[in-house]
Scaffold this motif. Structure first.
Motif, PDB file in Angstrom:
ATOM      1  N   MET A   1      -9.204  -7.683   4.623  1.00 27.00           N
ATOM      2  CA  MET A   1      -8.113  -7.219   3.753  1.00 27.00           C
ATOM      3  C   MET A   1      -8.371  -6.356   2.888  1.00 27.00           C
ATOM      4  SD  MET A   1      -4.922  -8.452   4.731  1.00 27.00           S
ATOM      5  CE  MET A   1      -3.485  -9.014   4.088  1.00 27.00           C
ATOM      6  N   ALA A   2      -7.662  -5.564   2.445  1.00 27.09           N
ATOM      7  CA  ALA A   2      -7.849  -4.507   1.393  1.00 27.09           C
ATOM      8  C   ALA A   2      -7.275  -5.212  -0.106  1.00 27.09           C
ATOM      9  CB  ALA A   2      -7.057  -3.200   1.573  1.00 27.09           C
ATOM     10  N   PRO A   3      -7.775  -4.623  -1.112  1.00 29.13           N
ATOM     11  CA  PRO A   3      -7.104  -5.440  -2.089  1.00 29.13           C
ATOM     12  C   PRO A   3      -5.696  -4.760  -2.279  1.00 29.13           C
ATOM     13  CG  PRO A   3      -8.782  -3.473  -2.734  1.00 29.13           C
ATOM     14  CD  PRO A   3      -8.697  -3.833  -1.178  1.00 29.13           C
ATOM     15  N   PRO A   4      -4.729  -5.615  -3.124  1.00 31.81           N
ATOM     16  CA  PRO A   4      -3.401  -5.296  -2.922  1.00 31.81           C
ATOM     17  C   PRO A   4      -3.183  -3.775  -3.599  1.00 31.81           C
ATOM     18  CG  PRO A   4      -3.716  -7.430  -3.904  1.00 31.81           C
ATOM     19  CD  PRO A   4      -5.129  -6.891  -3.825  1.00 31.81           C
ATOM     20  N   LEU A   5      -2.550  -2.991  -2.817  1.00 33.09           N
ATOM     21  CA  LEU A   5      -2.197  -1.567  -3.384  1.00 33.09           C
ATOM     22  C   LEU A   5      -0.804  -1.403  -3.233  1.00 33.09           C
ATOM     23  CD1 LEU A   5      -5.068   0.159  -1.435  1.00 33.09           C
ATOM     24  CD2 LEU A   5      -4.903  -0.284  -3.671  1.00 33.09           C
ATOM     25  N   ALA A   6       0.170  -1.132  -4.283  1.00 29.99           N
ATOM     26  CA  ALA A   6       1.471  -0.717  -3.987  1.00 29.99           C
ATOM     27  C   ALA A   6       1.551   0.488  -3.271  1.00 29.99           C
ATOM     28  CB  ALA A   6       2.010  -0.648  -5.603  1.00 29.99           C
ATOM     29  N   ALA A   7       2.916   0.668  -2.755  1.00 36.15           N
ATOM     30  CA  ALA A   7       3.522   1.661  -1.946  1.00 36.15           C
ATOM     31  C   ALA A   7       3.376   2.727  -2.836  1.00 36.15           C
ATOM     32  CB  ALA A   7       4.685   1.349  -1.205  1.00 36.15           C
ATOM     33  N   VAL A   8       3.375   4.033  -2.529  1.00 39.85           N
ATOM     34  CA  VAL A   8       3.761   5.322  -3.627  1.00 39.85           C
ATOM     35  C   VAL A   8       4.568   6.099  -2.617  1.00 39.85           C
ATOM     36  CG1 VAL A   8       0.889   5.305  -4.364  1.00 39.85           C
ATOM     37  CG2 VAL A   8       1.560   6.496  -2.331  1.00 39.85           C
ATOM     38  N   ALA A  60      -4.293   0.810   4.094  1.00 37.54           N
ATOM     39  CA  ALA A  60      -5.620   0.049   3.465  1.00 37.54           C
ATOM     40  C   ALA A  60      -6.143  -0.961   4.102  1.00 37.54           C
ATOM     41  CB  ALA A  60      -5.129  -0.332   2.111  1.00 37.54           C
ATOM     42  N   ASP A  61      -5.281  -1.908   4.656  1.00 41.40           N
ATOM     43  CA  ASP A  61      -5.762  -3.086   5.639  1.00 41.40           C
ATOM     44  C   ASP A  61      -6.414  -2.577   6.754  1.00 41.40           C
ATOM     45  OD1 ASP A  61      -4.657  -4.734   3.489  1.00 41.40           O
ATOM     46  OD2 ASP A  61      -3.020  -5.279   4.745  1.00 41.40           O
ATOM     47  N   GLN A 156     -11.900   7.876   2.134  1.00 42.05           N
ATOM     48  CA  GLN A 156     -11.218   7.786   0.740  1.00 42.05           C
ATOM     49  C   GLN A 156      -9.869   8.045   0.976  1.00 42.05           C
ATOM     50  OE1 GLN A 156     -13.749  11.310  -0.464  1.00 42.05           O
ATOM     51  NE2 GLN A 156     -15.157  10.169  -1.497  1.00 42.05           N
ATOM     52  N   LEU A 157      -9.206   7.441   0.367  1.00 37.72           N
ATOM     53  CA  LEU A 157      -7.596   7.339   0.457  1.00 37.72           C
ATOM     54  C   LEU A 157      -6.805   7.974  -1.012  1.00 37.72           C
ATOM     55  CD1 LEU A 157      -5.298   6.803   2.166  1.00 37.72           C
ATOM     56  CD2 LEU A 157      -5.219   4.435   1.100  1.00 37.72           C
ATOM     57  N   TRP A 158      -6.148   8.880  -0.604  1.00 41.26           N
ATOM     58  CA  TRP A 158      -5.614  10.088  -1.729  1.00 41.26           C
ATOM     59  C   TRP A 158      -4.196   9.840  -1.425  1.00 41.26           C
ATOM     60  CZ3 TRP A 158      -9.459  12.479  -4.920  1.00 41.26           C
ATOM     61  CH2 TRP A 158     -10.635  12.353  -4.538  1.00 41.26           C
ATOM     62  N   ALA A 159      -3.445  10.108  -2.780  1.00 41.38           N
ATOM     63  CA  ALA A 159      -1.926  10.508  -2.741  1.00 41.38           C
ATOM     64  C   ALA A 159      -1.840  11.787  -3.046  1.00 41.38           C
ATOM     65  CB  ALA A 159      -1.323   9.506  -3.922  1.00 41.38           C
ATOM     66  N   TYR A 160      -1.030  12.670  -2.237  1.00 39.28           N
ATOM     67  CA  TYR A 160      -0.959  14.004  -2.538  1.00 39.28           C
ATOM     68  C   TYR A 160       0.317  14.192  -3.469  1.00 39.28           C
ATOM     69  CZ  TYR A 160       0.229  18.816  -1.580  1.00 39.28           C
ATOM     70  OH  TYR A 160       0.457  20.150  -1.891  1.00 39.28           O
ATOM     71  N   THR A 170     -11.689   3.976  -2.443  1.00 41.22           N
ATOM     72  CA  THR A 170     -12.740   4.167  -1.391  1.00 41.22           C
ATOM     73  C   THR A 170     -13.010   2.894  -0.470  1.00 41.22           C
ATOM     74  OG1 THR A 170     -13.694   5.667  -3.002  1.00 41.22           O
ATOM     75  CG2 THR A 170     -15.131   5.077  -1.424  1.00 41.22           C
ATOM     76  N   PHE A 171     -13.099   3.364   0.729  1.00 38.58           N
ATOM     77  CA  PHE A 171     -13.804   1.984   1.591  1.00 38.58           C
ATOM     78  C   PHE A 171     -15.008   2.464   2.250  1.00 38.58           C
ATOM     79  CE2 PHE A 171      -9.222   2.652   1.550  1.00 38.58           C
ATOM     80  CZ  PHE A 171      -8.586   1.448   1.555  1.00 38.58           C
ATOM     81  N   PRO A 172     -16.077   2.060   1.655  1.00 38.46           N
ATOM     82  CA  PRO A 172     -17.438   2.301   2.270  1.00 38.46           C
ATOM     83  C   PRO A 172     -17.775   1.556   3.435  1.00 38.46           C
ATOM     84  CG  PRO A 172     -17.407   0.912   0.103  1.00 38.46           C
ATOM     85  CD  PRO A 172     -16.208   1.135   0.377  1.00 38.46           C
TER      86      PRO A 172
END
Length: 175
Positions: A1-8, A60-61, A156-160, A170-172
């Motif tokens: 599971m990914a760390p908690p990330l808020a919707a953007v 992210a998950d 790598q996850l980005w918001a445009y 970043t997810f290595p």
């Protein structure tokens, strides 16, 4: 599971991280040849151009899961590509193609037509210039190009943000 990330409230972009020294090479070329007023970020290999920000946690998950099953992936920098108004380096990798197909299948309902297509992986070092300028750089770089190998290090996850990109996570690759 990914760390908690808020919707953007912005589209998400997914890129592949690159190992040094290839990353430094592409960044240096981009700094030299990309129009400065359009050069918002470092050289990158885009996997998905427009994922829904409202689904950031689910995305992210999924990424947390897929990177656990993968080691850093071999990439072949196989040639140059003339883009008409720019120049890119072609990237080949069976592992990258398999990863892209897997994520495409998982996210299909969310994908734009551009992201539903087969990927032609590349790293753009010049774009949005006059065709003659692009052709000259293509010929200059092609004259000395020799194929080489590098490694994809993670995702790598980005918001445009309508030009600039905001790094989110970043997810290595686990290996």
């Amino acid at each position: 599971m990914a760390p908690p990330l808020a919707a953007v409230d912005a589209p998400l972009i997914l890129t592949l991280g690159l190992a040094e020294p290839a990353s430094a090479l592409f960044n240096e070329l981009r700094q030299r040849h990309f129009p400065p007023e359009r050069n918002y970020l470092a050289a990158h290999l885009t996997l998905f151009h427009h994922l829904p920000g409202t689904e950031q946690q689910a995305i992210a998950d999924a990424l947390s899961t897929v990177v656990q099953a993968r080691t850093p992936m071999p990439l072949q920098v196989s040639g140059l590509q003339f883009l008409g108004q720019g120049v890119a380096y072609k990237i080949g990798s069976e592992a990258l193609e398999a990863l892209h197909r897997e994520l495409q299948q998982q996210w299909w309902p969310w994908l734009t037509p551009q992201d539903q297509q087969k990927r032609r992986p590349h790293i753009t070092v010049q774009n949005k210039v006059r065709p003659g300028v692009a052709k000259a750089l293509y010929e200059e770089l092609s004259a000395t190009f020799e194929p080489f190998d590098t490694t994809g290090t993670g995702l790598q996850l980005w918001a445009y943000r309508n030009g600039p990109w905001e790094w989110l996570h970043t997810f290595p690759f686990a290996g």
